[in-house]
Scaffold this motif. Structure first.
Motif, mmCIF file in Angstrom:
data_model
loop_
_atom_site.group_PDB
_atom_site.id
_atom_site.type_symbol
_atom_site.label_atom_id
_atom_site.label_comp_id
_atom_site.label_asym_id
_atom_site.label_seq_id
_atom_site.Cartn_x
_atom_site.Cartn_y
_atom_site.Cartn_z
ATOM 1 N N PRO A 60 0.808 -1.225 0.000
ATOM 2 C CA PRO A 60 0.000 0.000 0.000
ATOM 3 C C PRO A 60 0.836 1.267 0.000
ATOM 4 O O PRO A 60 0.295 2.358 -0.119
ATOM 5 N N LEU A 61 2.163 1.132 0.135
ATOM 6 C CA LEU A 61 3.015 2.314 0.213
ATOM 7 C C LEU A 61 3.057 3.045 -1.128
ATOM 8 O O LEU A 61 3.165 2.433 -2.178
ATOM 9 N N TYR A 62 3.000 4.373 -1.063
ATOM 10 C CA TYR A 62 3.122 5.182 -2.261
ATOM 11 C C TYR A 62 4.514 5.792 -2.388
ATOM 12 O O TYR A 62 4.798 6.504 -3.327
ATOM 13 N N THR A 63 5.363 5.583 -1.430
ATOM 14 C CA THR A 63 6.618 6.309 -1.407
ATOM 15 C C THR A 63 7.738 5.420 -0.890
ATOM 16 O O THR A 63 7.500 4.338 -0.358
ATOM 17 N N VAL A 64 8.954 5.881 -1.048
ATOM 18 C CA VAL A 64 10.095 5.211 -0.446
ATOM 19 C C VAL A 64 10.218 5.684 1.000
ATOM 20 O O VAL A 64 9.613 6.676 1.398
ATOM 21 N N ALA A 65 10.994 4.958 1.769
ATOM 22 C CA ALA A 65 11.227 5.334 3.164
ATOM 23 C C ALA A 65 12.727 5.398 3.407
ATOM 24 O O ALA A 65 13.524 4.796 2.678
ATOM 25 N N GLY A 188 6.172 3.246 -7.741
ATOM 26 C CA GLY A 188 7.301 2.819 -6.924
ATOM 27 C C GLY A 188 8.615 2.895 -7.675
ATOM 28 O O GLY A 188 9.652 3.262 -7.112
ATOM 29 N N ASN A 189 8.605 2.556 -8.966
ATOM 30 C CA ASN A 189 9.810 2.684 -9.792
ATOM 31 C C ASN A 189 10.271 4.134 -9.873
ATOM 32 O O ASN A 189 11.458 4.431 -9.732
ATOM 33 N N ALA A 190 9.335 5.040 -10.115
ATOM 34 C CA ALA A 190 9.688 6.448 -10.270
ATOM 35 C C ALA A 190 10.272 7.023 -8.989
ATOM 36 O O ALA A 190 11.304 7.720 -9.008
ATOM 37 N N LEU A 191 9.640 6.746 -7.853
ATOM 38 C CA LEU A 191 10.100 7.300 -6.587
ATOM 39 C C LEU A 191 11.422 6.693 -6.165
ATOM 40 O O LEU A 191 12.283 7.380 -5.606
ATOM 41 N N CYS A 192 11.625 5.402 -6.436
ATOM 42 C CA CYS A 192 12.891 4.769 -6.083
ATOM 43 C C CYS A 192 14.034 5.331 -6.926
ATOM 44 O O CYS A 192 15.129 5.576 -6.422
ATOM 45 N N TYR A 193 13.764 5.538 -8.219
ATOM 46 C CA TYR A 193 14.793 6.139 -9.069
ATOM 47 C C TYR A 193 15.189 7.512 -8.539
ATOM 48 O O TYR A 193 16.376 7.846 -8.453
#
Length: 293
Positions: A60-65, A188-193
């Protein structure tokens, strides 16, 4: 047998009738066959790739931590210790002076890539003298340690990390080393990049309010599927947590799942709005809600 006399006129009329019928039937059949050959067949809709627009999210996460060293799991702490020699070697190639002892670490947690440990290193020697790089470590041995240089004593190496070809290449290798989940979550790909390239983006729920000492949520995020361009998918989001001003990120993926371009520029924003309140745009999917991808 008694022959029946047939006049020449009757015979001629019969032959003429047969010829006329043949001329009428055969062209009609030929024309029908020709039309069937050129009949247009509409193919069934094809689900966009590499990222699905309807698949259910596994997290459910929308972001990295981000985690401090004391929040590392024991397994990750041991993995990092075993990989330090490789990290030092790759950082040395970039001239990042990893042998110095004043580097601070924090873990980048990307749910989209569970088979990787991501760690960001920062050394702050005062104003204008900050060095930063990210390291990627495979958990299962399938792959190798990779380093993404971000800053060297306050300057970008070659070109800014968000658009650097070396960053793009490293990310493509990371995706290839995590094949089971790499395409499960476009956001998730975009935020991790972005996190690996030095940003700290965060997307909050629509009901969340910005608070003191907390990052402002990213304002918008969407995936644009350009089917006319051979299945190219463009992921973009505006990071309002960036300083000194909000930044717009955009990543272009091929149908085969390869990242081919990344851009990073100041975002043109007039008002602060949570991502889920973004108006609908043609060929665009807004930030996922309710557990959907």
């Amino acid at each position: 047998m008694v022959p029946f006399p047939i006049s020449l006129k009757t015979l001629a009329a019969a032959v003429l009738a047969v010829v006329c019928v043949s001329l009428f039937v055969f062209p009609a059949q030929s024309q029908g066959q020709e039309n069937s050959k050129h009949q247009r067949i509409v193919p069934d809709p094809v689900e966009p790739r590499p990222f699905s627009t309807v698949a259910v999210r596994k997290t459910p996460l929308y972001t990295v931590a981000f985690r401090s060293p004391d929040q590392f799991s024991e397994q990750d702490r041991l993995l990092l210790a075993d990989s330090e020699s490789s990290i030092a070697e790759h950082a040395g190639f970039a001239g990042l002076a990893f042998s110095q002892s004043n580097w601070k670490t924090r873990q980048i947690v990307c749910p989209t890539f569970p088979n990787h440990l991501f760690v960001q290193y920062t050394r702050n020697n005062g104003a204008g003298d900050v060095s930063v790089f990210s390291a990627s470590i495979p958990r299962n041995g399938n792959g190798r340690v990779r380093v993404v240089p971000i800053l060297k004593r306050g300057y970008s190496l070659f070109s800014p990390a968000p658009i650097n070809a070396l960053t793009i290449s490293a990310f493509n290798h990371i995706r290839a080393e995590d094949p089971e989940t790499a395409n499960s979550d476009w956001l998730g790909n975009a935020l991790c990049y972005a996190a690996l390239a030095g940003a700290r983006p965060e997307i909050l729920a629509a009901s969340a309010e910005p608070a003191v000492h907390k990052p402002i949520p990213a304002l918008t995020a969407a995936m644009d599927v350009q089917m006319q361009a051979r299945g190219i998918e463009v992921i973009r989001f505006d990071d309002a947590a960036a300083r000194p001003h909000a930044m717009e990120w955009q990543m272009t993926f091929t149908h085969q799942g390869k990242l081919i371009k990344a851009t990073h520029r100041p975002a043109a924003m007039m008002a602060v709005r949570p991502a889920s309140q973004k108006d609908a745009v043609a060929r665009t999917w807004p930030v996922p809600q309710g557990g959907q991808n």
